[in-house]
Design a protein around this motif. Structure first.
Motif, mmCIF file in Angstrom:
data_model
loop_
_atom_site.group_PDB
_atom_site.id
_atom_site.type_symbol
_atom_site.label_atom_id
_atom_site.label_comp_id
_atom_site.label_asym_id
_atom_site.label_seq_id
_atom_site.Cartn_x
_atom_site.Cartn_y
_atom_site.Cartn_z
ATOM 1 N N ARG A 58 0.870 -1.177 0.000
ATOM 2 C CA ARG A 58 0.000 0.000 0.000
ATOM 3 C C ARG A 58 0.908 1.229 0.000
ATOM 4 O O ARG A 58 1.728 1.377 0.890
ATOM 5 C CB ARG A 58 -0.840 -0.037 1.286
ATOM 6 C CG ARG A 58 -1.622 1.200 1.524
ATOM 7 C CD ARG A 58 -1.990 1.327 2.970
ATOM 8 N NE ARG A 58 -2.860 0.243 3.393
ATOM 9 C CZ ARG A 58 -3.558 0.270 4.524
ATOM 10 N NH1 ARG A 58 -3.471 1.323 5.309
ATOM 11 N NH2 ARG A 58 -4.300 -0.734 4.867
ATOM 12 N N LEU A 94 7.238 6.797 3.464
ATOM 13 C CA LEU A 94 6.518 5.580 3.114
ATOM 14 C C LEU A 94 7.188 4.859 1.959
ATOM 15 O O LEU A 94 7.334 3.631 1.968
ATOM 16 C CB LEU A 94 5.092 5.957 2.719
ATOM 17 C CG LEU A 94 4.045 4.892 2.966
ATOM 18 C CD1 LEU A 94 3.902 4.688 4.447
ATOM 19 C CD2 LEU A 94 2.722 5.318 2.379
ATOM 20 N N LEU A 127 11.350 -2.999 1.995
ATOM 21 C CA LEU A 127 10.744 -4.318 1.980
ATOM 22 C C LEU A 127 10.915 -4.995 0.631
ATOM 23 O O LEU A 127 11.198 -6.189 0.545
ATOM 24 C CB LEU A 127 9.254 -4.218 2.311
ATOM 25 C CG LEU A 127 8.946 -3.791 3.740
ATOM 26 C CD1 LEU A 127 7.451 -3.625 3.912
ATOM 27 C CD2 LEU A 127 9.450 -4.821 4.721
ATOM 28 N N GLU A 135 14.375 -6.287 0.442
ATOM 29 C CA GLU A 135 14.565 -7.496 1.239
ATOM 30 C C GLU A 135 14.000 -8.717 0.525
ATOM 31 O O GLU A 135 14.639 -9.769 0.477
ATOM 32 C CB GLU A 135 13.872 -7.328 2.593
ATOM 33 C CG GLU A 135 14.246 -8.394 3.590
ATOM 34 C CD GLU A 135 13.407 -8.297 4.860
ATOM 35 O OE1 GLU A 135 13.991 -8.402 5.932
ATOM 36 O OE2 GLU A 135 12.181 -8.125 4.733
ATOM 37 N N THR A 156 8.675 1.172 2.033
ATOM 38 C CA THR A 156 8.193 0.182 1.069
ATOM 39 C C THR A 156 9.353 -0.376 0.272
ATOM 40 O O THR A 156 9.458 -1.585 0.070
ATOM 41 C CB THR A 156 7.177 0.814 0.111
ATOM 42 O OG1 THR A 156 6.183 1.480 0.869
ATOM 43 C CG2 THR A 156 6.531 -0.232 -0.755
#
Lengths: 446, 382
Positions: free
Chosen positions: B351, B359, B366, B369, B363
């Motif tokens: 999202r 944000l 992630l 990763e 994001t």
């Protein structure tokens, strides 16, 4: 003089099996004349306590001189034979009671049947275990304190520090029940749950889940964890994680489902089922099959989720997997397949898969009655859908002889009736003689 | 004599050439090897989905951002956006006053009408004058007109860019003679991407540069001949597909098609491309902040893809519920469009709000990763 080393150290001196007693260290550590010291008065009390301690500690590193050669368990009432060998009283009595008149370890014939209580050894055993017990209790208390500390640290830190804290907490919680209680009592569950969300990294997510599976979760916590964003985080780990992380996810989901307030909608996620199927089919990690299949079975119990399972093409995948599974797994897989076959979409999917009928036929009369029940039910569902086509396949696969075996076996009435029904259905397209020829047992017995 | 000299010269030239060729081939080999380690990311999505904003954010986060000259380059764009916005609103108010029964709502007051006509004329030119304080004041006046505000509330029928509010709010600052755009101004600037733009960067992790190098490609989003060039991106590590979820009630510039349906079609198409069989897919459900504002006022069912939506509660819970519904729809779409042998590719939904730098950074961490773990997995180390 034999040497004793405290359990923390690893070296084994002198022959064979290890732990030996160093008098100097023993005196210093208070093993001699320490906690268990005293006369007969305290004997009975000590014995009870000793049994309790041995059980609670459940140590695998007990010094070998404390172990009874007959039972290989720590001795709670050591007695010595005339040969000088010491045994647990109840065990040596049993031995002698069986008519043997020899020393079990030296094989010498006994010239004297006297059993001398070995008080010295008894005292040493009591003391050693007491010490271990006290140490363990201390560690537990430490664990509890440490767990509290870690929880408060967790509220403050981020990044790498957070991951390290979580790792340590997870270790504590899995090793010490006191830590577990502490975490639950101090709102640790809510804190851990709050770490799961749309921005949870894998490192954090996997540790949180590994910790949560060790804790008792109340209904409210479970409901909290069932929020979509948290379920997504768990599904992510289930998708991407190591095998251990995946198994933790499966366990956690099972726990969450086991609640009165559980709504099937909260786990109706394609990603979850795809990840689960991947776990079930992962040939590199067979230890994932059983838990995975068990979870799938739990999911298939819910009507609303069956469509989802079918939508991801799980039915043919399961059918193809069955021949390679062990019996326990087969039962679970069959349960799921039968659950799926209760829907029209499921019947169609199973019929469309060419391996369904042959696989089910093979399973009749093998493994267990439950499997037979599932297999029969599935076959009935599929064959009723397209009787002509399916009965052909079934008969070619040797269903006739198998069904006869079922009818003649000791299975319960319902199964026999089902088998008879199926047999009738399959025989409709054949003349009597042709059908009889298909019943030849030689074709189906392996 | 001469010819011998010539031959010698020729031979020297030859050997020079050979040496040069060898050097070039060597360089090609070295650079190809280096290329292999660069992970390529492709930004896809329909127009206005926020791809270019994400692109700019990455530039700001992991490269050196924009220097003064680059920032100044954006001034004409920002001014153009303002002129375009006010023109759309003014023209829109005229149109709406003709088609709606209670036309008085959309009648601009007489004094403002004159301003409106002038600004509309400017807005239709190819080149815009520099935004001066006078013009800025006029725009502000026109904006305050109730008719214009009414038009704004019907903006789903018009093509009002999302940056409208932000720029109008900051009109004074933007019309200053010595104006230099801030990072945020640049992020809001709306210009149609043409061609392909790329940047190369290395993600920074806890103040330390990690070893991976990424190259991000942003391709223009309008509906041109995608099928001709999409296969050039085979071998891309991941596709970042941007979908603006607030546009469920908006239509395209070119025709009457619902924007979200267009995005749905595009997503389906991309998923089925053979060149992306092994590619990881990161779906950014973008413009969440605008979605949040809209979903309580405009029901999701206006979009035919979401017609089976049932509101469950109200307030924040309802927003979450609506978001989960949209997310599930996309997930369903993904699995429907994925053939069984592609099921193992990575697919994650995020999202986002591309304008929020924090944000986007979270994001992207992630995403990074996930891609790293995927690499380890494919190398058999996991």
């Amino acid at each position: 003089m034999p040497m004793f080393q405290p359990s923390k150290k690893n070296g084994f001196l002198g022959g064979g099996d290890g732990r030996v007693l160093d008098l100097d260290t023993a005196v210093k550590d208070g093993v001699l004349g320490g906690v268990g010291g005293g006369g007969l008065g305290t004997g009975v009390l000590e014995k009870l306590d000793l049994n309790k301690m041995i059980e609670e500690l459940n140590l695998s590193t007990v010094p070998s001189v404390f172990i009874c050669p007959i039972s290989l368990e720590p001795m709670t009432d050591p007695v010595t034979l005339c040969t000088g060998q010491t045994y647990e009283k109840s065990n040596i009595l049993k031995w002698l009671g069986m008519g043997h008149y020899t020393c079990p370890t030296t094989m010498q014939e006994l010239w004297d049947d006297m059993l001398t209580p070995n008080n010295t050894l008894y005292q040493l055993i009591c003391t050693w275990f007491s010490q271990q017990y006290v140490q363990m209790k201390k560690r537990s208390e430490n664990a509890q304190g440490r767990a509290s500390e870690l929880l408060s640290t967790l509220k403050r830190v981020k990044g790498q520090a957070r991951i390290q804290t979580l790792k340590e907490l997870q270790q504590l919680v899995s090793n010490h029940s006191t830590a577990r209680t502490a975490v639950v009592d101090e709102g640790g569950v809510a804190l851990l749950s709050s770490l799961l969300g749309p921005f949870t990294s894998y490192a954090v997510g996997s540790e949180v889940i590994a910790t949560l599976v060790n804790l008792t979760l109340c209904s409210e916590s479970k409901a909290n964890l069932m929020q979509p964003s948290k379920v997504s985080a768990v599904v992510d780990v289930l998708n991407e994680g190591s095998i251990d992380a995946k198994l933790n996810c499966v366990r956690l989901i099972e726990t969450l489902m086991d609640d009165k307030g559980f709504r099937a909608e909260s786990i109706s996620s394609h990603s979850l089922l795809v990840a689960l199927m991947r776990l079930i089919r992962d040939k590199r990690h067979p230890n994932g099959h059983l838990p995975g299949l068990a979870l799938l079975k739990s999911i298939s119990i819910h009507n609303e989720l069956r469509t989802l399972i079918l939508n991801i093409g799980a039915a043919p995948q399961l059918v193809e997997l069955v021949p390679f599974l062990n019996p326990e797994c087969i039962e679970l897989a069959l349960f799921t397949l039968e659950a799926l076959s209760s829907t029209s979409q499921g019947k169609q999917a199973l019929k469309d898969c060419p391996k369904t009928i042959p696989t089910m036929v093979k399973l009749l009369m093998r493994i267990s009655e439950i499997c037979i029940a599932h297999a029969l039910s599935i076959l009935l569902s599929v064959c009723k859908l397209a009787p002509e086509e399916c009965s052909l396949v079934a008969v070619e696969a040797g269903i006739a002889a198998k069904l006869l075996l079922v009818i003649q076996s000791g299975c319960n009435q319902i199964l026999k009736q089902q088998a008879a029904e199926l047999l009738k259905l399959c025989s409709l397209n054949y003349s009597d003689t042709m059908f009889l020829s298909k019943c030849k047992l030689t074709r189906t017995i392996h | 004599m001469g010819s011998v000299c010539c031959t010698q010269q020729h031979r020297r030239a030859d050997s020079d050439e050979i040496e040069q060729t060898a050097e070039i081939e060597d360089r090609i080999e070295r650079e190809s090897k280096a290329e292999e380690h660069i992970q390529k990311l492709l930004l896809l999505g329909s127009s206005d989905s926020g791809k270019s904003t994400i692109f700019k954010q990455i530039k700001l986060l992991f490269q050196n951002g924009f220097d003064d000259a680059e920032l100044k380059n954006y001034i004409p764009v920002i001014h153009a956006n303002i002129y375009q916005t006010i023109k759309i609103l003014f023209d829109g108010s005229k149109e709406l006053s003709q088609s709606f029964s209670d036309r008085s709502r959309f009648h601009v007051s007489d004094e403002n009408k004159e301003i409106g006509e002038r600004l509309s004329e400017i807005g239709s030119r190819l080149e815009f004058p520099y935004l001066t304080s006078e013009i800025a004041d006029e725009i502000e006046t026109l904006w305050q007109d109730s008719a214009i505000q009414e038009t704004l509330s019907c903006c789903n029928k018009l093509q009002v860019p999302d940056c409208a509010h932000y720029y109008i709010e900051n009109l004074q600052r933007l019309s200053n003679p010595g104006y230099i755009p801030t990072k945020e101004d640049v992020l809001y600037a709306r210009v149609q991407t043409t061609g392909v733009v790329e940047i190369q960067f290395s993600p920074v992790r806890e103040n330390k540069r990690s070893g991976e190098v990424y190259r991000l490609f942003d391709v223009g989003g309008q509906r041109n001949e995608k099928r001709k060039w999409i296969h050039l991106f085979e071998g891309v590590t991941a596709v970042i597909f941007c979908a603006a979820i607030n546009e469920y009630d908006q239509t395209l510039l070119e025709n009457e098609t619902n924007r979200l349906m267009e995005t749905k079609e595009l997503f389906e198409w991309v998923l089925k491309q053979p060149c992306f069989e092994k590619t990881s897919f990161m779906l950014f459900l973008n413009k969440f902040d605008l979605f949040e504002e809209k979903v309580l006022k405009v029901p999701l069912n206006v979009c035919e893809w979401f017609q089976d939506y049932q509101p469950a509660s109200s307030g924040k819970q309802e927003i979450e519920h609506a978001y989960e519904f949209v997310k599930k729809k996309f997930e369903e779409l993904y699995f429907r469009s994925t053939s069984p042998d592609c099921v193992d590719r990575v697919f994650k939904i995020y999202r986002t709000n591309a304008l929020d730098q924090k944000l986007v950074k979270k994001t992207f961490k992630l995403v990074h990763e996930t891609l790293r773990r995927r690499n380890l997995f494919e190398a058999g180390l996991l």
